[in-house]
Scaffold this active site. Sequence first.
Site, short mmCIF file in Angstrom:
data_model
loop_
_atom_site.label_atom_id
_atom_site.label_comp_id
_atom_site.label_asym_id
_atom_site.label_seq_id
_atom_site.Cartn_x
_atom_site.Cartn_y
_atom_site.Cartn_z
N GLY A 38 -19.10 -11.23 7.45
CA GLY A 38 -19.59 -9.92 7.70
C GLY A 38 -18.62 -9.21 8.18
O GLY A 38 -18.85 -7.62 8.04
N ASP A 95 -18.44 -8.37 12.67
CA ASP A 95 -19.27 -7.00 12.37
C ASP A 95 -20.32 -6.85 13.45
O ASP A 95 -20.63 -5.77 13.88
CB ASP A 95 -20.41 -7.46 11.15
CG ASP A 95 -20.83 -9.12 11.32
OD1 ASP A 95 -20.81 -9.76 12.28
OD2 ASP A 95 -21.45 -9.61 10.27
N ASP A 98 -24.02 -10.43 19.04
CA ASP A 98 -25.49 -10.63 19.22
C ASP A 98 -25.50 -11.22 20.31
O ASP A 98 -25.45 -10.77 21.61
CB ASP A 98 -26.17 -11.05 17.88
CG ASP A 98 -27.51 -11.29 18.00
OD1 ASP A 98 -28.22 -10.64 18.75
OD2 ASP A 98 -28.07 -12.22 17.34
N LYS A 126 -25.55 -5.57 20.04
CA LYS A 126 -27.10 -5.66 20.31
C LYS A 126 -27.39 -5.68 21.64
O LYS A 126 -26.90 -6.37 22.36
CB LYS A 126 -27.80 -6.78 19.69
CG LYS A 126 -28.17 -6.35 18.28
CD LYS A 126 -29.11 -7.45 17.92
CE LYS A 126 -29.13 -7.49 16.47
NZ LYS A 126 -29.93 -8.91 15.79
N PHE A 147 -33.08 -6.18 13.50
CA PHE A 147 -32.13 -6.97 12.19
C PHE A 147 -31.61 -5.85 11.62
O PHE A 147 -32.27 -5.15 11.05
CB PHE A 147 -33.13 -8.09 11.83
CG PHE A 147 -32.29 -8.80 10.91
CD1 PHE A 147 -31.48 -10.01 11.54
CD2 PHE A 147 -31.82 -8.64 9.62
CE1 PHE A 147 -30.66 -10.84 10.72
CE2 PHE A 147 -30.96 -9.43 8.59
CZ PHE A 147 -30.51 -10.52 9.23
N VAL A 148 -30.42 -5.81 11.63
CA VAL A 148 -29.55 -4.88 10.75
C VAL A 148 -28.89 -5.39 9.46
O VAL A 148 -28.59 -6.56 9.68
CB VAL A 148 -28.59 -4.20 11.74
CG1 VAL A 148 -29.30 -3.16 12.53
CG2 VAL A 148 -27.66 -4.91 12.48
N ASP A 154 -25.64 -9.02 6.13
CA ASP A 154 -26.33 -9.43 5.03
C ASP A 154 -27.90 -9.64 5.49
O ASP A 154 -28.06 -10.14 6.54
CB ASP A 154 -25.61 -10.53 4.30
CG ASP A 154 -25.66 -11.89 5.11
OD1 ASP A 154 -25.67 -11.95 6.24
OD2 ASP A 154 -26.60 -12.90 4.46
P1 5GP Z 1 -23.70 -14.31 17.89
O1 5GP Z 1 -22.75 -15.66 17.76
O2 5GP Z 1 -23.30 -13.18 18.53
O3 5GP Z 1 -25.20 -14.53 18.05
O4 5GP Z 1 -24.04 -13.82 16.40
C1 5GP Z 1 -23.02 -13.06 15.28
C2 5GP Z 1 -23.43 -13.15 14.09
O5 5GP Z 1 -24.82 -13.49 13.90
C3 5GP Z 1 -23.04 -11.99 13.24
O6 5GP Z 1 -21.54 -12.30 12.92
C4 5GP Z 1 -23.94 -11.97 12.19
O7 5GP Z 1 -23.34 -12.95 11.18
C5 5GP Z 1 -25.36 -12.63 12.68
N1 5GP Z 1 -26.07 -11.48 13.11
C6 5GP Z 1 -26.32 -11.35 14.27
N2 5GP Z 1 -27.39 -10.00 14.68
C7 5GP Z 1 -27.45 -9.86 13.12
C8 5GP Z 1 -28.38 -8.73 12.60
O8 5GP Z 1 -28.81 -7.99 13.11
N3 5GP Z 1 -28.08 -8.78 11.24
C9 5GP Z 1 -27.35 -9.40 10.45
N4 5GP Z 1 -27.41 -9.55 9.44
N5 5GP Z 1 -26.62 -10.73 11.09
C10 5GP Z 1 -26.63 -10.59 12.42
MG MG Z 2 -20.96 -13.37 11.32
#
Ligand code: 5GP
Ligand code: MG
Length: 175
Positions: A38, A95, A98, A126, A147-148, A154
Amino acid sequence: MKVLLSEEQVRAGVQELARRIEDYYRDKPLTMVGVLIGSIVLLADLIRQISIPLRVELVQARRYWGQARRPGPLAVDLEVLAAAVRGRHVLLVDDIFDTGQTIAELIPMLDELGPASVRTAVLLRKQGRSQVDFQPDFVAFDIPDVFVVGYGLDYNDMYRNLPYVAALEPEELAG
Ligand code: 5GP
Ligand code: MG
């Protein structure tokens, strides 16, 4: 699909992010580590806006799914990273922040390699989703909990090539 951040907005945000990173790491040996896949679009644009010397590495963080279908541990090949990280200031680039779990697991792994510091830069954060007790150090945009896709992000391996960031409607996420 609804455009959340236009190409122009993303460009301005990345430029501003680059200025802050450049100011912070002036006179510090910097290694930027992109989290695959990403981060590639952000990383490519970001490094071209930064004029201080820097090294670039990539890390493939693959999450294994346990039998309970819950996310398991991250698997990372750290051997290749070691030389680029030891004694240097590391900036993890992803990217989107979350829940924060991915970054929260990567930071201690990188710490094992003896960096001077480890910090984090993301394009998007987010709102109201974090499950960890820290925040990324450099954030270009705060976005609502939708969700983006686009600009590296992707959905089922599609949309990474969009030059803007868009939110997928709930009906587009079905199936
Ligand atoms: P975290 O570990 O912070 O929950 O998640 C991070 C990863 O989840 C990001 O690098 C991405 O790959 C995926 N992710 C989280 N939210 C989104 C979203 O809204 N859209 C997309 N495409 N991927 C997301
Ligand atoms: Mg990722």
